[in-house]
Motif scaffolding. Sequence first.
Motif, short mmCIF file in Angstrom:
data_model
loop_
_atom_site.label_atom_id
_atom_site.label_comp_id
_atom_site.label_asym_id
_atom_site.label_seq_id
_atom_site.Cartn_x
_atom_site.Cartn_y
_atom_site.Cartn_z
N ALA A 145 0.82 -1.22 0.00
CA ALA A 145 0.00 0.00 0.00
C ALA A 145 0.85 1.26 0.00
O ALA A 145 0.43 2.30 -0.52
CB ALA A 145 -0.95 -0.01 1.20
N THR A 146 2.04 1.19 0.57
CA THR A 146 2.91 2.38 0.64
C THR A 146 3.98 2.38 -0.45
O THR A 146 4.91 3.19 -0.40
CB THR A 146 3.61 2.44 2.01
OG1 THR A 146 4.40 1.25 2.21
CG2 THR A 146 2.59 2.56 3.14
N LEU A 147 3.85 1.52 -1.45
CA LEU A 147 4.89 1.40 -2.48
C LEU A 147 5.17 2.73 -3.17
O LEU A 147 6.34 3.12 -3.32
CB LEU A 147 4.48 0.34 -3.50
CG LEU A 147 5.45 0.13 -4.68
CD1 LEU A 147 6.82 -0.30 -4.19
CD2 LEU A 147 4.87 -0.92 -5.65
N ASP A 148 4.14 3.42 -3.58
CA ASP A 148 4.33 4.69 -4.29
C ASP A 148 5.07 5.70 -3.42
O ASP A 148 6.00 6.37 -3.88
CB ASP A 148 2.97 5.24 -4.72
CG ASP A 148 3.09 6.60 -5.38
OD1 ASP A 148 3.76 6.69 -6.43
OD2 ASP A 148 2.53 7.57 -4.84
N LEU A 149 4.70 5.80 -2.16
CA LEU A 149 5.34 6.76 -1.26
C LEU A 149 6.80 6.39 -1.02
O LEU A 149 7.68 7.26 -1.03
CB LEU A 149 4.59 6.79 0.08
CG LEU A 149 3.13 7.23 0.03
CD1 LEU A 149 2.48 7.07 1.40
CD2 LEU A 149 3.03 8.67 -0.45
N ARG A 150 7.06 5.11 -0.80
CA ARG A 150 8.44 4.67 -0.55
C ARG A 150 9.33 4.90 -1.76
O ARG A 150 10.45 5.40 -1.65
CB ARG A 150 8.45 3.20 -0.14
CG ARG A 150 7.85 2.95 1.24
CD ARG A 150 7.99 1.50 1.66
NE ARG A 150 6.99 0.62 1.06
CZ ARG A 150 7.20 -0.24 0.08
NH1 ARG A 150 8.41 -0.37 -0.44
NH2 ARG A 150 6.22 -1.01 -0.39
N LEU A 151 8.83 4.54 -2.93
CA LEU A 151 9.64 4.69 -4.14
C LEU A 151 9.96 6.15 -4.42
O LEU A 151 11.07 6.48 -4.88
CB LEU A 151 8.93 4.08 -5.35
CG LEU A 151 8.77 2.56 -5.38
CD1 LEU A 151 8.07 2.14 -6.66
CD2 LEU A 151 10.12 1.86 -5.26
N ALA A 152 9.01 7.03 -4.16
CA ALA A 152 9.24 8.45 -4.41
C ALA A 152 10.41 8.97 -3.57
O ALA A 152 11.29 9.67 -4.07
CB ALA A 152 7.98 9.25 -4.11
N ARG A 153 10.43 8.64 -2.28
CA ARG A 153 11.53 9.10 -1.43
C ARG A 153 12.83 8.39 -1.79
O ARG A 153 13.89 9.02 -1.83
CB ARG A 153 11.17 8.87 0.05
CG ARG A 153 12.30 9.21 1.02
CD ARG A 153 12.75 10.65 0.94
NE ARG A 153 11.77 11.58 1.45
CZ ARG A 153 11.62 11.91 2.74
NH1 ARG A 153 12.40 11.37 3.66
NH2 ARG A 153 10.70 12.77 3.09
N GLN A 154 12.78 7.09 -2.05
CA GLN A 154 14.00 6.36 -2.39
C GLN A 154 14.63 6.88 -3.68
O GLN A 154 15.86 7.03 -3.77
CB GLN A 154 13.70 4.86 -2.51
CG GLN A 154 13.39 4.20 -1.18
CD GLN A 154 12.81 2.82 -1.33
OE1 GLN A 154 12.22 2.48 -2.36
NE2 GLN A 154 12.95 1.99 -0.31
N SER A 155 13.81 7.17 -4.66
CA SER A 155 14.33 7.70 -5.93
C SER A 155 14.92 9.09 -5.74
O SER A 155 15.99 9.41 -6.28
CB SER A 155 13.21 7.73 -6.97
OG SER A 155 13.69 8.18 -8.21
N ALA A 156 14.25 9.94 -4.96
CA ALA A 156 14.78 11.27 -4.68
C ALA A 156 16.10 11.19 -3.93
O ALA A 156 17.05 11.94 -4.21
CB ALA A 156 13.76 12.08 -3.88
N ASN A 157 16.18 10.27 -2.98
CA ASN A 157 17.43 10.10 -2.25
C ASN A 157 18.54 9.59 -3.16
O ASN A 157 19.69 10.03 -3.07
CB ASN A 157 17.22 9.14 -1.08
CG ASN A 157 16.57 9.80 0.11
OD1 ASN A 157 16.43 11.02 0.16
ND2 ASN A 157 16.16 9.00 1.08
N ALA A 158 18.20 8.66 -4.05
CA ALA A 158 19.21 8.13 -4.97
C ALA A 158 19.73 9.23 -5.89
O ALA A 158 20.94 9.28 -6.18
CB ALA A 158 18.62 6.98 -5.79
N ALA A 159 18.85 10.08 -6.36
CA ALA A 159 19.29 11.18 -7.23
C ALA A 159 20.27 12.09 -6.49
O ALA A 159 21.32 12.46 -7.04
CB ALA A 159 18.08 11.99 -7.69
N ALA A 160 19.96 12.43 -5.26
CA ALA A 160 20.84 13.32 -4.49
C ALA A 160 22.16 12.64 -4.16
O ALA A 160 23.24 13.25 -4.26
CB ALA A 160 20.13 13.76 -3.21
#
Length: 370
Positions: free
Chosen positions: A244-259
């Motif tokens: 259920a939280t997949l979208d929220l988790r991926l958004a933060r993980q991707s943003a962190n990976a970019a930084a």
Amino acid sequence: MTGGEYGDGTRSVHAGLPAPEPGQPFLPGPVFAAPYHLDPVTGPARDGYGRPDNPTRRLLEAAIGELEGGEARAFASGQAAITAVLMAVLRPGDTVVLPSDGYYTVRSFAASTLDQLGVRVSYVPTAGPHPSFDGVRLVLLETPANPGLDVCDVAALSVAAHAAGALVAVDNTTATPLGQRPLDLGADFSVASGTKALTGHSDLLLGYAATRDAGLLERVTTWRTQTGGVPGAFDAWLAHRSMATLDLRLARQSANAAAVAMALAARSDVEHVRWPGLPDDPSYVVAERQMRRIPGLVSVDLGSAERVTAFLRASKLVFAATSFGGLHTSADRRAQWGDSTPEGFIRISCGVEDTADLVADITAALDAAA
């Protein structure tokens, strides 16, 4: 809602839920049963024994199928799911093409079991060049590849494989179905480890295979029923709850990976950085065209095993651990597992910590390890 379809967050929250019923929970609890009561006259109905079927597992499979865009079957692990696809499709004398830079356990399985069964195995780098697929029965792609993060063009390779009479399976573990939908791109199978980002809490083992072909689905289902590689009811329930939280988790993980990737790329003491979202990454063009979002993994070479050790000891937020896709940032030195990577190569799995905190911690740890 866009174009008649709900967004990723809405789909993740509602995927696989039963119709609302007063007095019942949104997601029913796990059904723990090996045998079920049978009708004394007619015998088994839908549920008769827990290995071939379980209502908790069915709800999870419905959720995964909704996100992947096909029918799904859940397995006890990602390796069990990939094995099921390989063994359900391949026969002695067939040829299978595998990624030479993909998950090493798949290559180990091919070098032992498939070879002994008389299946010819060919290895090709994810980034290519890819040979003719004439005479090939199955092409297994892994994109982005684990751990090097190369990306290949699933649509183009599917067209080429199908023209030669081959099936295509895509390991979608790294991307997840919110990052990439292999079945939409022409693949016959999407197969993945649900242990990783799909469930994201580092507390269960799970795998799945999804397809739109009823015949292929039946063969995979039969293999699972006869070999018994099913997930337990509680793991299936945990997985469904976590999705259920997949979208929220991926958004933060991707943003962190970019930084993190940008911070690492700017350092002169880091030898090599890979993240398909960086404009100068070799896979950037294909990834931007093919993927809906870039995963939270960054591959980096720190030069030596000793520097990796010093970095991990200095970091307060990066845990030394294998696997990836969890809530906590971790780093895995792949050479320690026998993977064919340089001694200083690590795969960083970005968690959901605050971006500024994570970048500051990694920067300070690298400074201390210099």
